[in-house]
Design an enzyme around this catalytic site. Structure first.
Site, PDB file in Angstrom:
ATOM      1  N   LYS A   1       0.837  -1.190   0.000  1.00  0.00           N
ATOM      2  CA  LYS A   1       0.000   0.000   0.000  1.00  0.00           C
ATOM      3  C   LYS A   1       0.880   1.251   0.000  1.00  0.00           C
ATOM      4  CE  LYS A   1      -0.436   0.009   5.061  1.00  0.00           C
ATOM      5  NZ  LYS A   1      -1.360   0.066   6.192  1.00  0.00           N
TER       6      LYS A   1
ATOM      7  N   ARG B   1     -10.066   0.959  15.326  1.00  0.00           N
ATOM      8  CA  ARG B   1     -10.009   1.755  14.101  1.00  0.00           C
ATOM      9  C   ARG B   1     -11.067   1.246  13.127  1.00  0.00           C
ATOM     10  NH1 ARG B   1      -4.338   2.179  10.979  1.00  0.00           N
ATOM     11  NH2 ARG B   1      -4.814  -0.019  10.568  1.00  0.00           N
TER      12      ARG B   1
ATOM     13  N   TYR C   1      14.225  32.212   2.487  1.00  0.00           N
ATOM     14  CA  TYR C   1      13.004  32.963   2.777  1.00  0.00           C
ATOM     15  C   TYR C   1      12.955  33.386   4.246  1.00  0.00           C
ATOM     16  CZ  TYR C   1      10.903  31.587  -1.704  1.00  0.00           C
ATOM     17  OH  TYR C   1      10.633  31.421  -3.031  1.00  0.00           O
TER      18      TYR C   1
ATOM     19  N   MET D   1      10.140  25.199  -1.735  1.00  0.00           N
ATOM     20  CA  MET D   1       9.397  24.208  -2.508  1.00  0.00           C
ATOM     21  C   MET D   1      10.329  23.272  -3.297  1.00  0.00           C
ATOM     22  SD  MET D   1       6.493  24.750  -5.465  1.00  0.00           S
ATOM     23  CE  MET D   1       5.312  25.480  -4.341  1.00  0.00           C
TER      24      MET D   1
END
Length: 830
Positions: free
Chosen positions: A498, A596, A724, A773
């Site tokens: 997964k 869960r 930044y 980014m």
């Protein structure tokens, strides 16, 4: 020529049945690696986890007619087979190949040591291929199985053999010595690699030295203290034995007197000059490498060349042209939705077979293509060589062949069963072929070094962001075996793929797991399972979080949903009934305390009725999820969960009236709670090299390496800020490296401002300022040799992902699964 009758006599086995006298040329140990059925003998090996006798029927139907067995076989089922009975098939393998080895009176070089075996072997091949017809180990075939397969390649045409040998525990080298029986020995070095099977480093050295019991000469470096002491003791011991020859020691050293005394090592940007004294005469070589490992490997090769009496001028010329050795098959994303498997540095039958096996695993594309150069030094006539190659391609389902070279082009008639085209050389291919002709294919690029197939690789590979995630497929296979070794006989293994296989890739990992015989796969959502089915994965797939909108896709692609509530059962039952299905496979999730998902104890009476209603469902498994199996402080709670599961699953199974697989153990529970293994275990992040227990972590291999490069270096004056918001200010003159990774690639902003670090030239460099980014900055003031273009390790072998996760205040799962899809995955097999 070998036949079943002659092999039976060699092994002193019982020829239970003889129906013909076919020539036996190939030894087959793995049913998945069948290449030429008519000339193969299958030897089914038996281990704690697997008994290969179960594949006899399958191989007989595929045309194999020769078998060496150690268990009773129903001869009547195989009327056209030759069957030899022996006591132990592994011992029979060693005995057969040892007999084969003894038919040759040629120099045989045996190489062992902790590191460098494969590089030394391949460099010796490069250095000596003009003088000898050489047979050598394919890739790093140096195990109890790999060595016999290597030595079996010896043919009458060969006049030099080079084999490597590795061991993982005492008692193994005595078998390999009989198989290799080297006349010339090289002991590369000794280190901590694979130390866990030995009491100490001296025991490991002494075990490895057994390889040279009958050798004429042993080449080694005196600078390893333990190695030198053990060799001298071994030499004294061997000298007292009644053997035909004395063992000569040929030593080299950078520190003390030796036969080859290294007196200077001078490195420049891309070459190293090594000066030495040999027989009191000054000599030197230059090699196109500057790393210490390459220098050591080159000196071993130098010593061997001197022992063989090669002129110093010849040695110098050939050393100066040593080439890089591709230690691994690499799979990268290619143009036009292709996958490119790059093995562009050598081409021989042994390595071609390995590469074709890897290609066969890849089912994500409808077409498999091989770009193949001339095969050099095969020892076969061109006609028989390329007929065998054509048979290998047909056996592995190859649809297209591009042959490059004058020899393979002359034999084009051998390849009538594939779509084939031929070119005289690589340049002609590059000039005449339009890359857009390749669409949705798995392409193996396989060529001898002189053909420079790396140029073809660059043409076909998708131009990628310089930040890449390398996935070591060998490490995944190793980790699976580490957990399987703990399982009781007959227990199945479900592999969790997964979340893009924990960030490692979907079909690429699933293909590997399918090849290695995993029993089940588990995905989080149906679309992950659909992608695997489209890529040719046929294993059973459990969907752990089925959504009603995907139920039709689940049925269409034969996926098996987890049912965890009456609501989801109602919705899936409606779809199954509408599709007119019956006995559809499902998995029942029980809530034993994690709270869960899952049915609770009070749900069971109604659940049983619903499961039996109309025969719509067939329960494949009943399972639950342990909340804290890795935590010793929570062992009492884990035990209570297990007890609840046993009680609840027993009730269900009794009412259903048929056998159902039960599973509750995850990666940590496999070794921490072996009593909870039941019928199947679920292996998750442990498969990817991460385990919460330090004692077991040591048995796993690193799978994923995230790396990038330095885009630019900046010299920052004291008082200037970086990034930044100016959140980091240089308190003194500093040097920063801007690297090509940011939060869009999955590198957490929590790792900014000194929290995170990366490796440059084996030194940690802290992140300065905030993570942007696409970029971030590292302080490399303390790494004066850092340069633009340098590799930067974000996490990997030397910087574990667990450590990066700690810096980010999270867990390895989040780091691994967070790596962006824009980061290209490169899969490799060593």
């Amino acid at each position: 020529m070998y036949t079943a009758e002659s092999i039976s006599k060699i092994l002193k086995g019982e020829l239970l049945q003889q129906t013909g006298h076919p020539e036996i040329e190939h030894i087959l140990l793995d049913s998945r690696k069948l290449l030429v059925a008519e000339t193969s003998v299958f030897i089914p090996l038996v281990s704690e986890r697997r008994n290969a006798h179960q594949y006899i029927d399958e191989l007989y139907k595929k045309g194999v007619s020769n078998f060496i067995v150690s268990e009773p076989v129903s001869i009547g089922l195989y009327p056209k087979a030759n069957i030899i009975q022996v006591k132990n098939t592994l011992q029979a393998l060693h005995a057969l190949v040892a007999w084969h080895r003894h038919q040759f009176q040629i120099p045989v070089i045996g190489i062992t040591g902790s590191n460098g075996k494969t590089i030394v072997k391949e460099w010796l091949y490069q250095l000596l291929e003009k003088d000898y017809n050489i047979v050598r180990s394919p890739k790093s075939y140096n195990s109890q199985i790999g060595v016999p397969l290597s030595v079996w390649q010896m043919k009458a045409e060969n006049d030099l053999a080079i084999f490597e040998a590795g061991i993982s525990q005492p008692g193994e080298m005595v078998n390999l010595e009989k198989v290799i029986r080297p006349t010339i020995g090289i002991f590369t070095n000794i280190g901590e690699a694979h130390n866990e099977g030995f009491l100490n480093i001296r025991q490991k050295v002494n075990e490895k030295l057994i390889l040279f019991m009958k050798s004429d000469v042993l080449i080694y470096c005196k600078d390893y203290l333990a190695l030198n002491e053990c060799v001298n003791n071994f030499h004294n011991l061997v000298g007292k034995r009644e053997i035909d020859n004395d063992l000569q020691l040929l030593t080299w050293s950078r520190k003390t007197d030796a036969d080859l005394r290294v007196i200077g090592v001078d490195k420049n940007s891309n070459h190293t000059r090594i000066d030495a004294l040999y027989k009191q005469e000054p000599i030197f070589i230059r090699i196109p490498f500057v790393d210490e490992g390459s220098i050591e490997n080159a000196i071993h090769c130098w010593a061997l060349m001197l022992y063989l009496g090669k002129p110093q001028q010849v040695i110098q010329e050939r050393m100066d042209h040593l080439g890089n050795i591709a230690m691994r098959l690499e799979m990268k994303q290619g143009i036009n939705n292709c996958s490119i498997i790059n093995d562009s540095y050598n081409s021989d039958l042994g390595s071609l077979a390995i590469a074709l096996e890897f290609l066969q695993q890849q089912r994500q594309h409808p077409v498999r293509t091989v770009i193949l150069s001339d095969i050099l030094q095969s020892g076969k006539s061109e006609g028989s060589l390329y007929e065998e190659v054509a048979g290998m391609l047909e056996q592995k389902g190859i649809q297209k062949l591009i042959g490059i070279g004058k020899n393979i082009s002359r034999e084009k008639q051998s390849f009538s069963k594939v779509k084939a085209s031929f070119f005289a050389n690589t340049e002609e291919f590059l000039q005449q072929v339009n890359p857009n002709e390749f669409q949705n294919e798995s392409i193996l690029v396989k060529g001898a070094r002189i053909f420079q197939f790396e140029r073809i690789g660059k043409l076909l590979e998708q131009k990628a962001h310089q930040t890449i995630l390398e996935i070591n497929l060998n490490a995944i296979a190793h980790n699976i075996k580490a957990y399987q070794a703990l399982l009781k006989p007959g227990i199945k293994l479900m592999a969790m793929v997964k979340a893009f296989s924990y960030g490692s890739g979907s079909f690429e990992i699933a293909s590997l797991l399918q090849f290695h015989g995993v029993d089940y796969l588990a995905v989080a959502y149906a679309d992950e399972g659909v992608d695997l089915r489209r890529a040719g994965i046929t294993l059973p797939i459990m969907v752990m979080n089925p959504e009603p909108t995907t139920f039709e896709a689940i049925l269409q692609w034969n996926l098996e949903p987890e049912l965890y509530s009456m609501h989801i059962l109602d919705q899936f039952e409606e779809v199954v009934r509408y599709a007119n299905k019956s006995n559809y496979p499902v998995h029942i999730k029980l809530d034993t305390g994690m709270h869960r998902l899952g049915f609770e104890q009070s749900d069971l009476p109604v659940l049983v009725q619903r499961l039996q209603h109309e025969g719509l469902f067939k329960v494949q498994s009943i399972f639950s999820h342990l909340a804290s199996s890795e935590d010793p402080a929570k062992d009492d709670f884990t035990k209570k969960q297990y007890e609840r599961f046993i009680k609840m699953s027993a009730t269900l199974q009794q009412q259903l009236g048929y056998a159902v697989i039960r599973h509750i153990a995850n990666s940590a529970a496999i070794h921490r709670h072996p009593d909870m293994q039941l019928d199947m275990v679920r292996l998750g992040i442990g498969m990817y090299g991460v385990d919460s227990a330090a004692s077991f972590q040591d048995k796993l291999r690193n799978v994923s390496t995230l790396k990038t490069t330095i885009a630019q270096l900046k010299h920052i004056p004291a008082g200037d800020s970086v990034g930044y918001g100016g959140q980091w200010t240089a308190t003194a003159p500093a040097v920063t490296a801007t690297v090509r990774i940011g939060y869009a690639d999955g590198y957490s902003r929590k790792l900014g401002n000194g929290n995170g670090k990366m490796l440059i030239r084996n030194k940690l460099a802290p992140v300065v300022g905030v993570v942007a980014m696409d970029m971030l900055m590292l302080d490399v003031t303390h790494i004066p040799d850092a340069a633009e273009g340098d590799e930067v390790i974000v996490f990997g072998e030397a910087l574990p992902v667990q450590e990066v996760a700690d810096w980010a205040g999270t867990i390895p799962y989040e780091i691994l699964t967070g790596i962006s899809q824009r980061v290209k995955r490169v899969y490799f097999q060593e």
